[in-house]
Design a protein around this motif. Structure first.
Motif, PDB file in Angstrom:
ATOM      1  N   GLU A  33       3.170  14.868 -12.353  1.00  0.00           N
ATOM      2  CA  GLU A  33       4.286  15.584 -12.140  1.00  0.00           C
ATOM      3  C   GLU A  33       5.897  14.698 -13.133  1.00  0.00           C
ATOM      4  OE1 GLU A  33       5.069  18.850 -10.316  1.00  0.00           O
ATOM      5  OE2 GLU A  33       2.853  18.806  -9.008  1.00  0.00           O
ATOM      6  N   GLN A  34       6.621  15.790 -13.334  1.00  0.00           N
ATOM      7  CA  GLN A  34       7.884  15.267 -14.453  1.00  0.00           C
ATOM      8  C   GLN A  34       7.774  14.337 -15.515  1.00  0.00           C
ATOM      9  OE1 GLN A  34      11.311  14.970 -11.274  1.00  0.00           O
ATOM     10  NE2 GLN A  34      10.759  16.508 -10.188  1.00  0.00           N
ATOM     11  N   ASP A 155       7.254  25.897 -15.079  1.00  0.00           N
ATOM     12  CA  ASP A 155       6.513  24.279 -14.158  1.00  0.00           C
ATOM     13  C   ASP A 155       6.911  22.944 -15.908  1.00  0.00           C
ATOM     14  OD1 ASP A 155       6.471  25.288 -11.970  1.00  0.00           O
ATOM     15  OD2 ASP A 155       4.694  25.350 -11.811  1.00  0.00           O
ATOM     16  N   VAL A 182      15.543  18.675 -19.220  1.00  0.00           N
ATOM     17  CA  VAL A 182      14.351  18.880 -18.647  1.00  0.00           C
ATOM     18  C   VAL A 182      14.874  17.932 -17.387  1.00  0.00           C
ATOM     19  CG1 VAL A 182      12.920  18.848 -20.885  1.00  0.00           C
ATOM     20  CG2 VAL A 182      13.626  16.722 -19.469  1.00  0.00           C
ATOM     21  N   GLU A 183      15.531  17.076 -17.504  1.00  0.00           N
ATOM     22  CA  GLU A 183      16.142  16.449 -16.325  1.00  0.00           C
ATOM     23  C   GLU A 183      16.950  16.934 -15.209  1.00  0.00           C
ATOM     24  OE1 GLU A 183      17.590  12.530 -17.448  1.00  0.00           O
ATOM     25  OE2 GLU A 183      15.764  11.442 -18.489  1.00  0.00           O
ATOM     26  N   LYS A 186      13.978  18.782 -13.714  1.00  0.00           N
ATOM     27  CA  LYS A 186      12.916  18.831 -13.397  1.00  0.00           C
ATOM     28  C   LYS A 186      11.802  18.805 -13.855  1.00  0.00           C
ATOM     29  CE  LYS A 186      15.738  16.892  -9.039  1.00  0.00           C
ATOM     30  NZ  LYS A 186      15.666  16.180  -9.797  1.00  0.00           N
ATOM     31  N   LYS A 187      11.756  19.322 -15.194  1.00  0.00           N
ATOM     32  CA  LYS A 187      10.644  19.809 -15.825  1.00  0.00           C
ATOM     33  C   LYS A 187       9.550  18.996 -16.169  1.00  0.00           C
ATOM     34  CE  LYS A 187      12.236  23.775 -15.314  1.00  0.00           C
ATOM     35  NZ  LYS A 187      11.554  25.205 -14.022  1.00  0.00           N
ATOM     36  N   THR A 188       8.518  19.202 -16.077  1.00  0.00           N
ATOM     37  CA  THR A 188       7.074  18.296 -17.216  1.00  0.00           C
ATOM     38  C   THR A 188       7.251  18.666 -18.273  1.00  0.00           C
ATOM     39  OG1 THR A 188       6.213  18.449 -14.724  1.00  0.00           O
ATOM     40  CG2 THR A 188       5.054  17.679 -16.799  1.00  0.00           C
TER      41      THR A 188
END
Length: 259
Positions: A33-34, A155, A182-183, A186-188
């Protein structure tokens, strides 16, 4: 950190004139995750094929894909897929290109437009919403493509060499835009790249592919003191990771390449 996506023993071959050509052989990989994972390997090792399997665009010949512990056929609907070319429709404006995803998701028009305008403002593109792609620079087009990828709220982001056609200065800028995005959301991220410099600067982990058919040769955990793409390149540990990865891929380097 919990596991989000897992590939176990994935194999894929393609038919050729005299039989089949194995491309991926028994590949196993874990994405948390992330996470921010870069996949590197020699040309023709099947990096894009792996992406297409993850996205559900190709079926593996064998193997298992798990998403948050559940066996699935692919993560279609859960991923945003951004390629090297921006693939913007030339007959649609910037705003109309961005709204394609929300329209397919049946999001109310007013809500979708407000969200799109927030993205355009955040990405430094306010005022371009009524422009057509031909009126934009390459870097601006890639920012629009990234917004189009993010706005559907996937996601996982699958990024297939998204900055490789851009000049170095623009690439550095867009790497910073990407990290911030992305931070914030909160993406992977899973990035395919031929650029070792980029892989080290952006990633939390780098997966090296090798062999024919390809499998995971080695995984490097990247520990730098900053998430800034420019600052990362000045980190005292950067050069070591760079040279280790080049050695894995049998790339000849010089001190100038790592600076």
């Amino acid at each position: 950190m919990s596991t989000q996506l897992e590939l176990i023993g994935v194999e894929k071959s393609f038919p050729i004139k005299d039989g089949v050509r194995p491309v991926i052989g028994g590949l196993s990989m874990t994405i948390n995750e992330q996470d921010f994972v870069s996949i590197v390997g020699p040309s023709g090792c099947g990096k894009t094929t792996i992406f297409n399997i993850m996205a559900g665009l190709l079926e593996p010949d064998s193997g298992i894909i798990k998403y948050r512990g559940q066996i699935i056929e692919g993560v279609r609907g859960k991923v945003g897929y951004m390629m090297q070319r921006d693939l913007l429709f030339p007959w649609r404006t910037v705003l109309e290109n961005i709204l394609l995803g929300p329209q397919m998701q049946n999001i109310p028009e007013r809500e979708a437009k407000e969200n799109a305008m927030e993205y355009l403002y955040s990405f430094g593109l306010a005022g371009t919403e009524n422009s057509y792609p031909k009126m934009l620079s390459g870097g601006m087009r890639q920012r629009v493509a990234l917004i189009r990828t993010l706005i559907t709220n996937p996601d996982i982001l699958l990024l297939d060499e998204p900055f490789s056609a851009l000049d170095y200065q623009t690439r550095l800028y867009l790497e910073g835009v990407l990290i911030e995005a992305v931070e914030t959301f909160k993406k992977t991220v899973i990035l395919v790249t031929h650029d070792i410099d980029e892989a080290v600067a952006l990633s939390k982990r780098v997966v090296v592919l090798g062999g024919r058919p390809s499998s995971v040769k080695k995984v490097y955990d990247i520990n730098l003191n900053t998430r800034s793409p420019i600052g990362a390149r000045s980190d005292p540990n950067f050069s070591g990771y760079f040279h280790d990865l080049c050695a894995e891929l049998d790339i000849q380097t010089s001190e100038r390449n790592a600076s």
